[in-house]
Design a protein around this motif. Structure first.
Motif, PDB file in Angstrom:
ATOM      1  N   LEU A 177       0.830  -1.203   0.000  1.00 31.86           N
ATOM      2  CA  LEU A 177       0.000   0.000   0.000  1.00 31.86           C
ATOM      3  C   LEU A 177       0.868   1.258   0.000  1.00 31.86           C
ATOM      4  CD1 LEU A 177      -2.773  -1.091   2.524  1.00 31.86           C
ATOM      5  CD2 LEU A 177      -3.125  -0.541   0.115  1.00 31.86           C
ATOM      6  N   ALA A 178       1.938   1.249   0.802  1.00 34.31           N
ATOM      7  CA  ALA A 178       2.842   2.404   0.830  1.00 34.31           C
ATOM      8  C   ALA A 178       3.493   2.613  -0.529  1.00 34.31           C
ATOM      9  CB  ALA A 178       3.900   2.202   1.911  1.00 34.31           C
ATOM     10  N   ALA A 179       3.892   1.513  -1.185  1.00 31.16           N
ATOM     11  CA  ALA A 179       4.510   1.626  -2.513  1.00 31.16           C
ATOM     12  C   ALA A 179       3.532   2.184  -3.538  1.00 31.16           C
ATOM     13  CB  ALA A 179       5.020   0.264  -2.957  1.00 31.16           C
ATOM     14  N   ALA A 180       2.229   1.953  -3.296  1.00 32.14           N
ATOM     15  CA  ALA A 180       1.209   2.461  -4.209  1.00 32.14           C
ATOM     16  C   ALA A 180       0.806   3.899  -3.886  1.00 32.14           C
ATOM     17  CB  ALA A 180      -0.014   1.554  -4.178  1.00 32.14           C
ATOM     18  N   GLY A 181       1.428   4.493  -2.864  1.00 32.56           N
ATOM     19  CA  GLY A 181       1.177   5.895  -2.553  1.00 32.56           C
ATOM     20  C   GLY A 181       0.195   6.157  -1.428  1.00 32.56           C
ATOM     21  N   TRP A 182      -0.254   5.121  -0.721  1.00 30.96           N
ATOM     22  CA  TRP A 182      -1.197   5.310   0.361  1.00 30.96           C
ATOM     23  C   TRP A 182      -0.460   5.565   1.675  1.00 30.96           C
ATOM     24  CZ3 TRP A 182      -6.181   5.974  -0.685  1.00 30.96           C
ATOM     25  CH2 TRP A 182      -6.672   5.476  -1.902  1.00 30.96           C
ATOM     26  N   ALA A 183      -1.029   6.427   2.505  1.00 30.58           N
ATOM     27  CA  ALA A 183      -0.423   6.768   3.789  1.00 30.58           C
ATOM     28  C   ALA A 183      -1.033   5.929   4.911  1.00 30.58           C
ATOM     29  CB  ALA A 183      -0.629   8.252   4.091  1.00 30.58           C
ATOM     30  N   LEU A 184      -0.257   5.788   5.980  1.00 27.67           N
ATOM     31  CA  LEU A 184      -0.695   5.097   7.192  1.00 27.67           C
ATOM     32  C   LEU A 184      -0.773   6.119   8.314  1.00 27.67           C
ATOM     33  CD1 LEU A 184       0.651   1.726   8.579  1.00 27.67           C
ATOM     34  CD2 LEU A 184       0.498   3.718  10.060  1.00 27.67           C
ATOM     35  N   GLU A 185      -1.870   6.125   9.052  1.00 28.31           N
ATOM     36  CA  GLU A 185      -2.028   7.022  10.195  1.00 28.31           C
ATOM     37  C   GLU A 185      -2.270   6.212  11.462  1.00 28.31           C
ATOM     38  OE1 GLU A 185      -5.035   9.991   9.708  1.00 28.31           O
ATOM     39  OE2 GLU A 185      -3.835  11.183   8.306  1.00 28.31           O
ATOM     40  N   ARG A 186      -1.716   6.699  12.549  1.00 29.63           N
ATOM     41  CA  ARG A 186      -1.922   6.056  13.851  1.00 29.63           C
ATOM     42  C   ARG A 186      -3.213   6.544  14.487  1.00 29.63           C
ATOM     43  NH1 ARG A 186       3.854   5.511  16.907  1.00 29.63           N
ATOM     44  NH2 ARG A 186       5.207   5.402  15.080  1.00 29.63           N
ATOM     45  N   ARG A 187      -3.834   5.659  15.235  1.00 30.20           N
ATOM     46  CA  ARG A 187      -5.008   6.000  16.040  1.00 30.20           C
ATOM     47  C   ARG A 187      -4.787   5.456  17.448  1.00 30.20           C
ATOM     48  NH1 ARG A 187      -5.752   8.992  12.467  1.00 30.20           N
ATOM     49  NH2 ARG A 187      -7.671   9.390  11.272  1.00 30.20           N
ATOM     50  N   PRO A 188      -3.924   6.115  18.240  1.00 27.60           N
ATOM     51  CA  PRO A 188      -3.564   5.577  19.560  1.00 27.60           C
ATOM     52  C   PRO A 188      -4.724   5.513  20.551  1.00 27.60           C
ATOM     53  CG  PRO A 188      -2.727   7.813  19.271  1.00 27.60           C
ATOM     54  CD  PRO A 188      -3.232   7.374  17.932  1.00 27.60           C
ATOM     55  N   ASP A 189      -5.779   6.310  20.339  1.00 28.88           N
ATOM     56  CA  ASP A 189      -6.916   6.270  21.256  1.00 28.88           C
ATOM     57  C   ASP A 189      -7.918   5.182  20.906  1.00 28.88           C
ATOM     58  OD1 ASP A 189      -5.958   8.375  22.777  1.00 28.88           O
ATOM     59  OD2 ASP A 189      -6.936   9.891  21.537  1.00 28.88           O
ATOM     60  N   ALA A 190      -7.697   4.490  19.797  1.00 28.24           N
ATOM     61  CA  ALA A 190      -8.578   3.392  19.385  1.00 28.24           C
ATOM     62  C   ALA A 190      -7.874   2.085  19.717  1.00 28.24           C
ATOM     63  CB  ALA A 190      -8.901   3.487  17.901  1.00 28.24           C
ATOM     64  N   ALA A 191      -7.944   1.685  20.973  1.00 28.29           N
ATOM     65  CA  ALA A 191      -7.136   0.566  21.459  1.00 28.29           C
ATOM     66  C   ALA A 191      -7.979  -0.669  21.740  1.00 28.29           C
ATOM     67  CB  ALA A 191      -6.391   0.969  22.732  1.00 28.29           C
ATOM     68  N   VAL A 192      -7.398  -1.827  21.430  1.00 26.30           N
ATOM     69  CA  VAL A 192      -7.962  -3.109  21.822  1.00 26.30           C
ATOM     70  C   VAL A 192      -7.005  -3.757  22.814  1.00 26.30           C
ATOM     71  CG1 VAL A 192      -9.144  -3.416  19.617  1.00 26.30           C
ATOM     72  CG2 VAL A 192      -6.863  -4.395  19.932  1.00 26.30           C
ATOM     73  N   VAL A 193      -7.527  -4.691  23.602  1.00 24.92           N
ATOM     74  CA  VAL A 193      -6.703  -5.418  24.555  1.00 24.92           C
ATOM     75  C   VAL A 193      -6.446  -6.817  24.018  1.00 24.92           C
ATOM     76  CG1 VAL A 193      -6.566  -6.370  26.887  1.00 24.92           C
ATOM     77  CG2 VAL A 193      -7.557  -4.110  26.521  1.00 24.92           C
ATOM     78  N   HIS A 194      -5.165  -7.178  23.953  1.00 27.65           N
ATOM     79  CA  HIS A 194      -4.770  -8.479  23.401  1.00 27.65           C
ATOM     80  C   HIS A 194      -4.650  -9.516  24.512  1.00 27.65           C
ATOM     81  CE1 HIS A 194      -1.660 -11.450  22.040  1.00 27.65           C
ATOM     82  NE2 HIS A 194      -2.488 -11.481  21.023  1.00 27.65           N
ATOM     83  N   ARG A 195      -5.286 -10.652  24.309  1.00 28.74           N
ATOM     84  CA  ARG A 195      -5.193 -11.767  25.258  1.00 28.74           C
ATOM     85  C   ARG A 195      -3.968 -12.611  24.912  1.00 28.74           C
ATOM     86  NH1 ARG A 195     -11.353 -14.142  25.844  1.00 28.74           N
ATOM     87  NH2 ARG A 195     -12.423 -12.136  26.125  1.00 28.74           N
ATOM     88  N   ASN A 196      -3.004 -12.631  25.793  1.00 27.89           N
ATOM     89  CA  ASN A 196      -1.741 -13.302  25.501  1.00 27.89           C
ATOM     90  C   ASN A 196      -1.800 -14.791  25.787  1.00 27.89           C
ATOM     91  OD1 ASN A 196       0.000 -11.012  24.723  1.00 27.89           O
ATOM     92  ND2 ASN A 196      -0.466 -10.291  26.787  1.00 27.89           N
ATOM     93  N   ARG A 197      -0.860 -15.529  25.194  1.00 24.64           N
ATOM     94  CA  ARG A 197      -0.729 -16.953  25.468  1.00 24.64           C
ATOM     95  C   ARG A 197      -0.453 -17.151  26.954  1.00 24.64           C
ATOM     96  NH1 ARG A 197      -2.049 -16.098  20.806  1.00 24.64           N
ATOM     97  NH2 ARG A 197      -1.455 -17.368  19.011  1.00 24.64           N
ATOM     98  N   THR A 198      -0.951 -18.269  27.499  1.00 24.03           N
ATOM     99  CA  THR A 198      -0.851 -18.466  28.939  1.00 24.03           C
ATOM    100  C   THR A 198       0.279 -19.387  29.357  1.00 24.03           C
ATOM    101  OG1 THR A 198      -2.455 -20.281  28.865  1.00 24.03           O
ATOM    102  CG2 THR A 198      -3.322 -18.055  29.237  1.00 24.03           C
ATOM    103  N   THR A 199       0.930 -20.069  28.418  1.00 22.09           N
ATOM    104  CA  THR A 199       2.067 -20.924  28.765  1.00 22.09           C
ATOM    105  C   THR A 199       3.292 -20.493  27.968  1.00 22.09           C
ATOM    106  OG1 THR A 199       1.732 -22.615  27.051  1.00 22.09           O
ATOM    107  CG2 THR A 199       0.490 -22.883  29.110  1.00 22.09           C
ATOM    108  N   VAL A 200       4.446 -20.761  28.531  1.00 23.85           N
ATOM    109  CA  VAL A 200       5.689 -20.417  27.844  1.00 23.85           C
ATOM    110  C   VAL A 200       5.798 -21.193  26.537  1.00 23.85           C
ATOM    111  CG1 VAL A 200       8.212 -20.572  27.986  1.00 23.85           C
ATOM    112  CG2 VAL A 200       6.886 -19.760  29.958  1.00 23.85           C
ATOM    113  N   ARG A 201       5.374 -22.430  26.529  1.00 19.84           N
ATOM    114  CA  ARG A 201       5.441 -23.227  25.301  1.00 19.84           C
ATOM    115  C   ARG A 201       4.624 -22.594  24.184  1.00 19.84           C
ATOM    116  NH1 ARG A 201       3.442 -29.525  24.632  1.00 19.84           N
ATOM    117  NH2 ARG A 201       4.079 -29.781  22.448  1.00 19.84           N
TER     118      ARG A 201
END
Length: 353
Positions: free
Chosen positions: A206-230
């Motif tokens: 997308l960047a190579a095609a000329g499209w820009a990326l914008e951040r939205r830091p106030d639009a946050a989701v919470v990620h559920r992490n893996r529960t074991t080291v394995r």
């Protein structure tokens, strides 16, 4: 139409700390897509989370079942021709017609007002990608070693993949990323034969095609992490398969580290972890002891082709509901999903390695 200032409270959202925000009085319609490669219970759980989003006219939600587990619902699409999350996302995107697409992972919890937050302010016509924030869940002091480590390292943070020093190789993770449909279509969507790194590849194209990326830091989701080291190391291993593929497809992106220095660095980190443990500092001990194995797993993943495992390989690792590489079987390791390593590369690790 210009945005208007509105006072809004978000209750029960660990990712949202502000109570006053700018809400667009009119925003574009959005098709929300989340791929799932788990059992029927997970499909229903993800669907319930998406239906908790505040929607306006024209908004849709689609859960894409990438394993065919038999959930019949108008908002569930079965797409099993290619068992990768990117095939599922492409099929989900093709189902709708809204001018924007929002891709979420199956293991994130979005706030109800996520769509409004993503489009405040309204993006300009040159913007092709909106990168929402991803915050690792806080398991508290009683969390497992893997959960605590991921939280302390902010392992899924968009700041890792959007860092300024990445330059033209900055990208938004599909854990929480909105893409303008017209741009998505022009570049051909995701390359769906790969297991990992497809979000970065899409952003680079997308960047190579000329499209820009914008951040939205106030639009946050919470990620559920893996529960074991394995399971956590299996996830990092899959990220590594994507990193090697990206380095080949986009020279200069995610170069490999040198093993002699990497091994020595890991040993030094382990020593620091042991000393922290003797002092009674559990968090510092976890970070020191797991830094080495996490980065080693990532670099070892580079040696494995970035494609979906054959059916026999999946069966050995726990059957068709267990996507991904080592340690990803559907046990008590946390929610299985169709991400298959879509997330960011690991933390930088030793400088210059």
């Amino acid at each position: 139409m210009l945005p208007t200032r509105t006072t809004a409270r978000t209750e029960g959202c660990a990712a949202c700390s502000d109570t006053v925000r700018v809400v667009p009085s009119a925003r574009p319609a959005v098709d929300v897509v989340a791929p799932v490669a788990g059992d029927a219970a997970l499909v229903r759980a993800v669907l319930a989370r998406l239906r908790g989003l505040e929607r306006r006219d024209g908004d849709t939600v689609t859960v894409v079942d990438n394993r065919g587990v038999g959930v019949e619902d108008p908002d569930v699409l079965v797409a099993t021709a290619v068992r990768t999350s990117y095939h599922a996302r492409n099929r989900g995107a093709a189902r709708g017609t809204a001018p924007w697409l929002l891709f979420l992972d199956a293991d994130v919890d979005p706030p109800a007002d996520l769509l409004d937050r993503l489009f405040s302010p309204v993006p300009g016509e040159h913007v092709g990608v909106l990168a929402g924030a991803v915050r690792d869940s806080d398991p508290g002091p009683r969390g497992t070693a893997a959960e605590r480590y991921a939280h302390l390292k902010s392992s899924m943070s968009q700041e890792t993949t959007l860092a300024r020093d990445r330059g033209r190789f900055a990208f938004a993770q599909t854990a929480n990323a909105a893409v303008r449909r017209s741009a998505f279509v022009v570049v051909g969507g995701f390359r769906e034969e790969v297991r990992s790194g497809g979000d970065a590849d899409l952003c680079f194209r997308l960047a190579a095609a000329g499209w820009a990326l914008e951040r939205r830091p106030d639009a946050a989701v919470v990620h559920r992490n893996r529960t074991t080291v394995r399971a956590m190391l299996g996830q990092r291993f899959r990220h590594g398969t994507g990193a090697a593929w990206l380095a080949a497809e986009h020279p200069g992106a995610l170069p490999a580290r040198r093993w002699p220095g990497l091994l020595a660095w890991g040993v030094r980190r382990a020593g620091a972890g042991v000393r922290a443990g003797l002092r009674g500092d559990r968090d510092a001990a976890l970070v020191g002891l797991l830094d080495g194995p996490a980065v080693w797993a990532f670099e070892l993943g580079r040696r494995v082709p970035n494609r979906e495992l054959p059916a026999a390989g999946r069966a050995r690792r726990g059957g068709p509901s267990a996507p991904g590489g080592p340690g990803a079987a559907h046990r008590s390791d946390g929610p299985p999903d169709a991400r298959d390593g879509d997330g960011p590369p690991l933390d930088p690790g030793p400088d210059g390695q």
